[in-house]
Enzyme design. Structure first.
Site, short mmCIF file in Angstrom:
data_model
loop_
_atom_site.label_atom_id
_atom_site.label_comp_id
_atom_site.label_asym_id
_atom_site.label_seq_id
_atom_site.Cartn_x
_atom_site.Cartn_y
_atom_site.Cartn_z
CE LYS A 126 26.29 -28.50 105.15
NZ LYS A 126 26.29 -28.23 103.70
CE LYS A 141 12.37 -37.66 88.11
NZ LYS A 141 12.27 -38.05 86.68
CD GLN A 144 19.31 -38.14 89.93
OE1 GLN A 144 20.43 -37.96 90.40
NE2 GLN A 144 19.01 -37.83 88.69
CG HIS A 152 27.55 -35.23 100.92
ND1 HIS A 152 28.77 -34.75 101.33
CD2 HIS A 152 26.81 -34.12 100.63
CE1 HIS A 152 28.79 -33.43 101.28
NE2 HIS A 152 27.60 -33.03 100.86
CE1 TYR A 189 23.09 -26.86 85.74
CE2 TYR A 189 22.15 -28.42 87.32
CZ TYR A 189 22.53 -28.10 86.03
OH TYR A 189 22.34 -29.01 85.02
CE LYS A 206 24.27 -32.61 86.15
NZ LYS A 206 23.25 -33.50 86.37
CB THR A 210 31.32 -32.84 88.99
OG1 THR A 210 29.95 -33.21 88.79
CG2 THR A 210 32.04 -33.97 89.71
NE ARG A 268 25.84 -36.19 82.81
CZ ARG A 268 25.55 -35.18 82.00
NH1 ARG A 268 26.13 -35.10 80.83
NH2 ARG A 268 24.68 -34.28 82.35
#
Length: 322
Positions: A126, A141, A144, A152, A189, A206, A210, A268
């Site tokens: 982690k 980015k 994001q 998280h 991925y 993709k 989720t 998106r």
């Protein structure tokens, strides 16, 4: 006032000593496990860089590409996650565990020490995964870097440090094994995404990423829930079960919201493309734009059949000038 401060400090030291006395002595020899302060310092520096320092440093700089680094990083995490899953299985989940009331083996048997080692390795993974956000910052980015992403990546390593310190193994390690299994698929991925456009035909799944993550939170919560229906269970740290149940439920809600926003409401499409469409500019992206957590944008803007990639601000400036 000075006396009150001294009393507060004395009580704080007593609480800290009490907490550290309860830690599993078998794990204290591992890197960064002697005290929670180094781990907390790392996470605070991470938050400072991700939310303030990094964006300021990159404000007047061009984004880094980092393609090769991201490919190596993602496939390294695939291999590491596979190894962690294997070690969890061999340390109990595929050998001696019942998948119900599995207590922590506090002995120094080879299998018990193997579980301690993989519990630490999962926690350390982690810390490595904080690089996800560093790549976002260096590649500019910023969209994001959401609340879900930051929460998280900071919440998991902080709480799991305590989990690994107190309860390396038993029923509380189930969610770590499941999480590592999901990360095998997830980073595979991202590795393909970072490899370039020639792999786009292999990335049609993709949306199911989720769904896989949502499934893991359901499994985690259900596995923890059975504890409340057992007649008796001698698991040494019931508070861990409560936290895992809350963790699974809370992240299920957060990821469900992401699912709704991304795939039900269709948010998106990048803002730049929306503005172009509103201004009457045709944009062809094969029906969808692909993005991943490592900041790769796989949507191509097509003009007269040829793909071109332009800086967002420069492109809009040319449009206005035209």
């Amino acid at each position: 006032m000075l006396q009150e401060i001294q009393e507060f400090g004395s009580h704080a030291i007593e609480i800290y000593d009490y907490l550290m006395a309860g830690c599993d002595p078998r794990i204290k020899g591992y890197l960064l496990m002697q005290s929670p302060f180094p781990m907390t310092t790392i996470l605070l520096c991470y938050l400072f860089f991700a939310l303030y320092l990094g964006p300021r440093i990159m404000a007047n700089r061009r984004p880094f590409q980092l393609k090769e680094a991201m490919i190596v990083y993602n496939f390294f995490l695939v291999a590491l996650s596979l190894y962690i899953v294997y070690e969890f299985m061999m340390s109990g989940w595929a050998t001696t565990y019942t998948w119900r009331c599995d207590i922590i083996d506090t002995s120094h048997s080879p299998q018990a020490l193997r579980m301690v080692q993989v519990a630490w390795l999962f926690w350390f993974s982690k810390i490595i995964e904080l690089m996800d956000t560093i790549f976002f910052v260096l590649r500019k980015k910023h969209s994001q870097i959401t609340f879900l992403h930051i929460f998280h990546h900071s919440f998991m390593p902080w709480t799991w440090w305590w989990g690994a310190s107190y309860a390396p193994g038993g029923i509380g390690s189930f969610h770590a094994m499941v999480n590592s299994s999901v990360h095998v698929v997830m980073y595979f991925y991202y590795g393909l995404s970072a490899a370039g456009p020639r792999f786009q035909k292999y990335l049609w799944w993709k949306k199911y990423m989720t769904a896989i993550q949502l499934t893991q939170f359901v499994l985690i919560s259900l596995h923890a829930t059975q504890y409340y229906f057992m007649d008796s269970c001698d698991y040494q740290f019931p508070v861990i079960i409560h936290l895992i149940w809350m963790y699974g439920t809370f992240f299920f809600v957060l990821f469900s919201n992401f699912w709704v926003q991304a795939y039900v409401k269709g948010k998106r499409l990048p803002k730049q493309n929306i503005k172009q469409c509103q201004n009457g500019t045709a944009v062809y992206t094969n029906g969808k734009t692909h993005e991943n957590r490592n900041g790769i944008n796989h949507g191509a803007t097509m003009s007269n059949g040829s793909a071109h990639h332009e800086n967002g601000s420069a492109h809009m400036g040319k449009m206005k000038k035209a």
